[in-house]
Structures are given as C-alpha cells and as structure tokens.
Design a protein around this motif. Structure first.
Motif, PDB file in Angstrom:
ATOM      1  N   HIS A 167      20.857  25.539  27.645  1.00  0.00           N
ATOM      2  CA  HIS A 167      20.318  26.493  28.310  1.00  0.00           C
ATOM      3  C   HIS A 167      19.891  27.116  29.190  1.00  0.00           C
ATOM      4  O   HIS A 167      19.072  27.500  30.055  1.00  0.00           O
ATOM      5  CB  HIS A 167      20.302  27.579  26.948  1.00  0.00           C
ATOM      6  N   GLU A 168      18.586  25.921  28.983  1.00  0.00           N
ATOM      7  CA  GLU A 168      17.089  25.902  29.309  1.00  0.00           C
ATOM      8  C   GLU A 168      17.935  25.372  30.985  1.00  0.00           C
ATOM      9  O   GLU A 168      17.283  25.834  32.196  1.00  0.00           O
ATOM     10  CB  GLU A 168      16.219  24.295  28.934  1.00  0.00           C
ATOM     11  N   LEU A 169      18.332  24.551  31.502  1.00  0.00           N
ATOM     12  CA  LEU A 169      18.626  23.878  32.693  1.00  0.00           C
ATOM     13  C   LEU A 169      19.638  24.895  33.267  1.00  0.00           C
ATOM     14  O   LEU A 169      19.007  25.544  34.278  1.00  0.00           O
ATOM     15  CB  LEU A 169      19.520  22.763  32.234  1.00  0.00           C
ATOM     16  N   LEU A 170      20.079  25.299  32.632  1.00  0.00           N
ATOM     17  CA  LEU A 170      21.443  26.895  32.876  1.00  0.00           C
ATOM     18  C   LEU A 170      19.981  28.145  34.062  1.00  0.00           C
ATOM     19  O   LEU A 170      20.419  28.382  35.122  1.00  0.00           O
ATOM     20  CB  LEU A 170      22.339  27.240  32.716  1.00  0.00           C
ATOM     21  N   TYR A 171      19.121  28.351  33.171  1.00  0.00           N
ATOM     22  CA  TYR A 171      18.291  29.062  33.259  1.00  0.00           C
ATOM     23  C   TYR A 171      17.436  28.705  34.572  1.00  0.00           C
ATOM     24  O   TYR A 171      17.826  29.795  35.671  1.00  0.00           O
ATOM     25  CB  TYR A 171      17.335  28.865  32.247  1.00  0.00           C
ATOM     26  N   TYR A 172      16.800  27.517  34.815  1.00  0.00           N
ATOM     27  CA  TYR A 172      16.582  27.337  36.472  1.00  0.00           C
ATOM     28  C   TYR A 172      17.089  27.491  37.443  1.00  0.00           C
ATOM     29  O   TYR A 172      17.198  28.033  37.969  1.00  0.00           O
ATOM     30  CB  TYR A 172      16.461  26.053  36.502  1.00  0.00           C
ATOM     31  N   ILE A 173      18.890  26.636  37.108  1.00  0.00           N
ATOM     32  CA  ILE A 173      20.172  26.636  37.800  1.00  0.00           C
ATOM     33  C   ILE A 173      20.320  28.436  38.762  1.00  0.00           C
ATOM     34  O   ILE A 173      20.388  28.304  39.818  1.00  0.00           O
ATOM     35  CB  ILE A 173      21.059  26.069  37.884  1.00  0.00           C
ATOM     36  N   CYS A 174      19.947  29.260  37.809  1.00  0.00           N
ATOM     37  CA  CYS A 174      20.353  30.398  37.967  1.00  0.00           C
ATOM     38  C   CYS A 174      20.210  31.326  38.897  1.00  0.00           C
ATOM     39  O   CYS A 174      20.031  31.794  39.516  1.00  0.00           O
ATOM     40  CB  CYS A 174      21.565  31.286  36.499  1.00  0.00           C
ATOM     41  N   ARG A 175      18.263  30.566  38.063  1.00  0.00           N
ATOM     42  CA  ARG A 175      17.612  31.501  39.166  1.00  0.00           C
ATOM     43  C   ARG A 175      17.083  31.923  40.042  1.00  0.00           C
ATOM     44  O   ARG A 175      17.159  32.249  41.373  1.00  0.00           O
ATOM     45  CB  ARG A 175      15.408  31.689  37.962  1.00  0.00           C
ATOM     46  N   ASP A 176      17.548  30.021  40.700  1.00  0.00           N
ATOM     47  CA  ASP A 176      16.846  29.553  41.779  1.00  0.00           C
ATOM     48  C   ASP A 176      18.361  29.015  43.080  1.00  0.00           C
ATOM     49  O   ASP A 176      18.519  29.303  44.434  1.00  0.00           O
ATOM     50  CB  ASP A 176      15.975  28.256  42.306  1.00  0.00           C
ATOM     51  N   ASP A 177      19.726  29.542  42.556  1.00  0.00           N
ATOM     52  CA  ASP A 177      20.676  28.771  43.526  1.00  0.00           C
ATOM     53  C   ASP A 177      22.119  30.034  42.650  1.00  0.00           C
ATOM     54  O   ASP A 177      23.216  29.628  43.853  1.00  0.00           O
ATOM     55  CB  ASP A 177      21.180  27.576  42.779  1.00  0.00           C
TER      56      ASP A 177
END
Length: 300
Positions: A167-177
C-alpha cells in the motif's frame, strides 16, 4: 524464475502467496546466465498479464521493453508495466558475469482487482513506464519486499506487514507516476495492441498445428500483405520468426521435461519433420536439440 520465462508472447497466469493479492519474486543472475558467463542468456521473452508489474533494478545491464518501447535499465530504477502491456527483458551482455549483482531485479505483480478497489477510474489511467523515485523510501520498500520473495513461508502477522508495504509503495507511485491513458497512448495504438493480443493468443493456441502467416491473416480478415506489415511494425519481427521461435521454445520444454524423440517433439510443436526443428534450433539456440537435452534435462 520459471514464472517469468515464457514462450514467445504468452498470457502469464500469476499465482499468489496464500490470500495476498500480489506476488513477489527476485530475478537472480544465476537463472539468467546458466553458463555463469555471457555466452548464453535466458532473456525474459514477450508476455503479458492482467497484473500491474513493478520492477526494481539493482543493475544497469539490459533493456525492459513495454509495448514495443525499450527502456534502458539503471541501478535503483523502477520500471512499471501496466495491466495487459506486452513486455520483455533483453540483456545488454556488457557487464561481466562476476560484476553483476546476485539479484538483478525484484518484481512485484499486483492483482488488477486489488488496484480497482481503491483506484475507481483505473481503466482511464496509465502508469508511466520509467519511475525514478524522488526520495529513498520506495527503493527501501522494494528491498524489504525482496526479503519475502522466492516462495518464502510467511510467519504469523507478516501478511499484515506485506500488505502495508505494498500500500505504501503504491501511494508513492500513484502520487508521482499516474497520468491519463489518453494523454500517453493514442487510441489507434490501443486498438493495435488489442489486436496483437488476440493474434498472440490465437498463435499460442494453434502453433502446434499447420498454421502459416497467410492462414492467420485470413482468420483475422486481413490480406497477407497488410498482416505482414502490421505485425512487423508493431512487434519488430516477422510473424514467421515469431511463430518459429514459439515452436522452438515449446520444443525446449519437451526436450527437458520428456523422453520424446526429436521427431516426436518436432511433430508435436508444428514442424513438418525433425530436420526442420534441428535447423531452427541451431539458428535460434546455437546448438542441436540433443545437445540441449544433454545439457539441461534432468532426465538425460
């Protein structure tokens, strides 16, 4: 590693750890370079699946292709493979074997239904293929997830930790990518990839029979000339080459997993005779079928 290496372009069925909606695997150099040098490389061939694939690279040796576009691998870099994108990995064969890290990449494959549950407009969105994190946390998460790869048995409560990390990894990727699919992929290209997937699936189901470029073109309602141009422009190889490589890869499985004769394997894989298989095997593998069996089959 066997989960990744597939026949030329095929649909990959992803199996998950217990009830978790994702799978973690490490790609090791000993699996990609069986001779422990650069003389032979088990490149990851074209395949596709419904899962989102997040790849973290520890090495800069190779290219990751997504929907026909090559992305040079770099250390500490993410490659994002969107759901249903055709992708493959080709080694650059530049870095000496002993200079490569033991683990080349960590791969996280996430269920499409899991993503849809918290990204409502999932079908309209597109993850950019190359993601360079602007802070160290995403890289650390992938390194933490790597400790749970390769079929490791989970201890009590580790499921919760893994779900939290994903979940935490997806937060960064969804936020930026994330971006809109319409901004990145023209409608014509999306339609082309849909057609390609149908051609690929049809070929995988029928390669063992007497199919040809002309017969497949007719099955899809195209002239042979148009089909030939369409396939080559989108795949980078001719359909005949693609079909032959698929048959050779199927023969490789039979050579290592069965005691069938070369003639039996040739006929089962769509070749007209043993000589046809032997010639194509030499062309694509640089060796004969029997030499390949002797080297790689546990039954030999």
């Amino acid at each position: 590693m066997s989960d990744l290496i597939t026949r030329d372009i095929s649909y990959e069925v992803v199996h998950y750890h217990t009830e978790l909606p994702f799978k973690i695997l490490n790609v090791h150099k000993k699996d990609l370079y069986p001779n422990k040098d650069l003389s032979m490389v088990n490149d990851v061939l074209d395949h596709w699946h419904n899962e989102l694939e997040i790849v973290y690279s520890y090495s800069g040796d190779g290219k990751y292709y997504t929907d026909g576009i090559g992305h040079t691998m770099e250390e500490d870099q993410f490659i994002i493979v969107n759901s249903q994108s055709i992708h493959k990995v080709i080694s650059a064969r530049k870095t000496p074997y002993d200079k490569l890290p033991a683990t080349l990449t960590t791969v996280l494959q996430i269920s499409e239904s899991f993503l849809r549950s918290f990204i409502p407009n999932f079908d309209e969105l597109y993850f950019l293929p190359v993601y360079k994190a602007t802070e160290p946390r995403p890289s650390q998460i992938m390194k933490d997830l790597a400790q749970y790869a390769d079929g490791k048995v989970l201890n009590k409560y580790e499921n919760m930790r893994l779900i939290g990390l994903v979940h935490e990894l997806l937060y960064y990727i969804c936020r930026d990518d994330l971006t809109l699919k319409d901004n990145e992929i023209p409608e014509k290209s999306r339609k082309n990839f849909d057609i390609l997937r149908k051609i690929i699936s049809y070929t995988e189901e029928n390669f063992a029979s007497d199919i040809t470029e002309m017969s497949v073109a007719e099955s899809f309602g195209y002239s042979a000339c148009y089909f030939s141009r369409f396939f080559r422009s989108n795949m980078g190889i001719t359909y005949k080459e693609f079909l032959t490589k698929m048959r050779v890869n199927a023969a490789k499985d039979d050579l290592t997993d069965t005691n069938k004769s070369v003639l039996e394997i040739a006929m089962d894989c769509g070749f007209s005779d043993a000589r046809g298989l032997i010639n194509m095997f030499k062309k694509f593998e640089g060796t004969t079928p029997l030499q390949y069996r002797k080297k790689y089959s546990p039954l030999a």
